[in-house]
Design a protein around this motif. Structure first.
Motif, PDB file in Angstrom:
ATOM      1  N   SER A 103       0.812  -1.219   0.000  1.00 30.44           N
ATOM      2  CA  SER A 103       0.000   0.000   0.000  1.00 30.44           C
ATOM      3  C   SER A 103       0.842   1.265   0.000  1.00 30.44           C
ATOM      4  O   SER A 103       0.368   2.327  -0.418  1.00 30.44           O
ATOM      5  CB  SER A 103      -0.937  -0.002   1.201  1.00 30.44           C
ATOM      6  OG  SER A 103      -0.202  -0.100   2.410  1.00 30.44           O
ATOM      7  N   SER A 195     -12.237  -7.090  -2.557  1.00 26.01           N
ATOM      8  CA  SER A 195     -11.361  -6.034  -2.027  1.00 26.01           C
ATOM      9  C   SER A 195     -10.449  -5.531  -3.137  1.00 26.01           C
ATOM     10  O   SER A 195     -10.302  -6.165  -4.185  1.00 26.01           O
ATOM     11  CB  SER A 195     -10.519  -6.566  -0.872  1.00 26.01           C
ATOM     12  OG  SER A 195      -9.613  -7.551  -1.342  1.00 26.01           O
ATOM     13  N   HIS A 197      -6.601  -4.209  -3.284  1.00 22.47           N
ATOM     14  CA  HIS A 197      -5.355  -3.978  -2.562  1.00 22.47           C
ATOM     15  C   HIS A 197      -4.191  -4.064  -3.550  1.00 22.47           C
ATOM     16  O   HIS A 197      -4.212  -4.900  -4.465  1.00 22.47           O
ATOM     17  CB  HIS A 197      -5.176  -5.022  -1.460  1.00 22.47           C
ATOM     18  CG  HIS A 197      -4.008  -4.751  -0.563  1.00 22.47           C
ATOM     19  ND1 HIS A 197      -2.715  -5.098  -0.910  1.00 22.47           N
ATOM     20  CD2 HIS A 197      -3.918  -4.156   0.654  1.00 22.47           C
ATOM     21  CE1 HIS A 197      -1.893  -4.733   0.059  1.00 22.47           C
ATOM     22  NE2 HIS A 197      -2.595  -4.152   1.006  1.00 22.47           N
ATOM     23  N   GLY A 279      -0.636  -1.079   6.207  1.00 24.15           N
ATOM     24  CA  GLY A 279      -1.884  -1.706   6.613  1.00 24.15           C
ATOM     25  C   GLY A 279      -1.634  -2.483   7.892  1.00 24.15           C
ATOM     26  O   GLY A 279      -0.510  -2.916   8.149  1.00 24.15           O
ATOM     27  N   ALA A 297      -8.184  -4.214   4.782  1.00 24.25           N
ATOM     28  CA  ALA A 297      -8.507  -3.397   3.615  1.00 24.25           C
ATOM     29  C   ALA A 297     -10.009  -3.256   3.413  1.00 24.25           C
ATOM     30  O   ALA A 297     -10.446  -2.698   2.401  1.00 24.25           O
ATOM     31  CB  ALA A 297      -7.874  -4.002   2.366  1.00 24.25           C
ATOM     32  N   ARG A 307      -5.375   3.486   5.876  1.00 26.42           N
ATOM     33  CA  ARG A 307      -6.696   2.864   5.981  1.00 26.42           C
ATOM     34  C   ARG A 307      -7.527   3.486   7.094  1.00 26.42           C
ATOM     35  O   ARG A 307      -6.997   3.879   8.133  1.00 26.42           O
ATOM     36  CB  ARG A 307      -6.553   1.363   6.224  1.00 26.42           C
ATOM     37  CG  ARG A 307      -5.804   0.674   5.098  1.00 26.42           C
ATOM     38  CD  ARG A 307      -5.591  -0.796   5.384  1.00 26.42           C
ATOM     39  NE  ARG A 307      -4.861  -1.442   4.308  1.00 26.42           N
ATOM     40  CZ  ARG A 307      -4.504  -2.724   4.306  1.00 26.42           C
ATOM     41  NH1 ARG A 307      -4.793  -3.487   5.338  1.00 26.42           N
ATOM     42  NH2 ARG A 307      -3.844  -3.232   3.275  1.00 26.42           N
ATOM     43  N   SER A 334      -8.275   1.722   1.785  1.00 25.41           N
ATOM     44  CA  SER A 334      -6.888   1.247   1.698  1.00 25.41           C
ATOM     45  C   SER A 334      -5.923   2.230   1.060  1.00 25.41           C
ATOM     46  O   SER A 334      -4.735   1.935   0.962  1.00 25.41           O
ATOM     47  CB  SER A 334      -6.839  -0.073   0.900  1.00 25.41           C
ATOM     48  OG  SER A 334      -7.309   0.123  -0.416  1.00 25.41           O
ATOM     49  N   ARG A 335      -6.405   3.417   0.663  1.00 28.26           N
ATOM     50  CA  ARG A 335      -5.513   4.328  -0.044  1.00 28.26           C
ATOM     51  C   ARG A 335      -5.415   5.709   0.589  1.00 28.26           C
ATOM     52  O   ARG A 335      -4.332   6.290   0.679  1.00 28.26           O
ATOM     53  CB  ARG A 335      -5.943   4.476  -1.510  1.00 28.26           C
ATOM     54  CG  ARG A 335      -6.002   3.166  -2.282  1.00 28.26           C
ATOM     55  CD  ARG A 335      -6.510   3.394  -3.694  1.00 28.26           C
ATOM     56  NE  ARG A 335      -5.569   4.167  -4.484  1.00 28.26           N
ATOM     57  CZ  ARG A 335      -5.891   4.846  -5.580  1.00 28.26           C
ATOM     58  NH1 ARG A 335      -7.141   4.881  -5.992  1.00 28.26           N
ATOM     59  NH2 ARG A 335      -4.970   5.508  -6.248  1.00 28.26           N
TER      60      ARG A 335
END
Length: 459
Positions: A103, A195, A197, A279, A297, A307, A334-335
């Protein structure tokens, strides 16, 4: 150093059959798929990834030659993709490129057999990554990182014998080594597992390079390995279930190392393993299986550098009612959540520098992250009925001693705490694939079917 016992007396290669699938838009996609020109080639469309290879299923039977100086040449007929045909000698090391997109970074390694020759980790701050509308759009940037890495060490992808990529985002699968084929890449790119990721890019990059240079490609313990027991799946909405989504590769690798250190087997221990980095995931490992975990995530567990963590649904709905979009919320999963939302950066070093300087906001946010980590650890201790042999803390953020101190203060009563700074993901992938190439273990095939398909009362 290698994390698995090795046997160098004989070198084998595993058999595998390769299938290539065209990229097809999924019915639930709001974007168009790649458009096909008259010449049959596929034009890429932003936000989508078109796997390489022809549309016709390829089933090439090739001969694999295994050579030993003592026994001479041995010829065996195996079902192999033509690009996997190779002469492996006792004296020639297997050259592997190990690709690990995360990430906040891209980690890439070059191995010769068990020996990690070169490793580099390139940090990507959130503002850089947020320039790309989707994770799939990062492909060209991440690929250039790999090419630059190889070029800096006087190599090209053509010099590699095998490509290994971290994975995730396809349908959930069993633990182990998996061959990368077109179907896996298609479902990975489409986030069929639910998800999104950056780990998915490892599979996609390995596949692209493997097709281009006609070499075999594998993934190991993707983020969506599913070993959950049923109680961990249920929610208060009928038919809506929690997913298995955690740092499987590093958690299982560190757990195995810890067990070996104790002179025991991973399968003989109950552990709480915490991956603490860009993460954060906290997982209950019971007798070698990850029976429950935070879905890092997916908006579950502690918030992190990127996150948003667990938030009551009522607050999320109110946030949306105020004019924010579901696209913004998905990005914060997640970003662009966590430190990015609070400070505009995912760089933990910058945030911790503010903590050291006594910045009140930074101190509060940082300590709240540790607090939430401890809450998740306590929850997993309850999952294991208090029978916990150890709490393992691993990941890049464990370079900060105050995280350990915070966990010791709140969770030291549960079980002994051991820190394994960083991660062992590169070695874990290389070692596992070597075992497959040497015939010591079998590689899985992607099934295209999730491990969990609902309860009997859902049908």
């Amino acid at each position: 150093s290698s994390f698995l016992a090795q046997n160098r007396s004989m070198i084998f290669a595993s058999s595998m059959r390769f299938t290539s699938f065209p990229f097809v838009a999924h019915p639930d996609s709001t974007k168009s798929a790649g458009k096909r020109h008259k010449n049959g080639k596929t034009k890429s469309v932003p936000g989508h990834y078109a796997p390489c290879g022809s549309e016709r299923q390829q089933k090439n039977e090739a001969s694999l030659f295994l050579f030993s100086e003592k026994s001479g040449m041995i010829k065996e007929k195996r079902h192999l993709p033509i690009h996997a045909k190779k002469v492996i000698t006792m004296n020639a090391p297997i050259k592997m490129l190990v690709i690990n997109p995360g990430s906040t970074s891209t980690k890439v390694s070059y191995f010769e057999d068990e020996k990690n020759i070169y490793t580099e980790s390139i940090f990507h701050d959130a503002p850089e990554l947020l320039k790309y509308p989707t994770t799939n759009d990062q492909m060209s940037m991440r690929k250039q990182v790999l090419l630059t890495f190889l070029q800096s060490h006087g190599m090209t992808p053509a010099d590699m014998d095998v490509f290994i990529g971290r994975g995730g985002c396809a349908y959930s699968q069993a633990a182990g080594v998996m061959e990368i084929d077109g179907r896996l890449v298609q479902d990975t790119a489409a986030d069929k597992g639910g998800s999104d990721h950056p780990a998915k890019l490892g599979v996609m990059l390995a596949y692209e390079l493997g097709c281009e240079y006609r070499k075999p490609m594998y993934t190991v313990n993707p983020t969506n390995v599913d070993e959950l027991w049923d109680y961990a799946r249920l929610t208060g909405i009928a038919g809506l279930y929690r997913r298995a989504q955690t740092h499987v590769l590093n958690q299982k690798g560190i757990a195995a190392i810890h067990a070996k250190k104790l002179g025991k087997r991973y399968e003989d221990l109950n552990l709480i393993v915490c991956h603490v980095d860009g993460g954060i995931t906290v997982t209950a490992h019971k007798a070698g299986r990850m029976v429950d975990s935070t879905e890092g995530a997916g908006g579950d567990g502690p918030f992190t550098p990127t996150r948003l963590g667990s938030i009551p649904v009522m607050e999320v709905l109110q946030y949306l009612d105020e004019g924010h979009t579901t696209a913004q919320m998905r990005s914060m999963l997640s970003r662009s959540g966590g430190f990015v939302s609070h400070f505009g950066t995912s760089d933990a070093a910058k945030v911790h520098a503010l903590v050291d300087a006594g910045d009140k906001k930074a101190v509060t946010v940082w300590n709240a992250m540790i607090y939430q980590l401890c809450k998740s650890i306590g929850g997993m201790a309850a999952v294991l009925e208090g029978k916990v042999d150890g709490i393992l803390l691993t990941g890049g953020l464990m370079r900060y001693d105050d995280i350990l101190k915070g966990v010791e203060q709140r969770c030291g009563w549960i079980a002994p705490i051991t820190v394994y700074p960083g991660e062992c993901e590169q070695e874990a992938m290389a070692d596992a694939v070597l075992e497959v190439l040497r015939g010591q273990r079998q590689a899985n095939r992607y099934t295209g079917v999730p491990v969990f398909q609902g309860f009997e009362w859902d049908k």
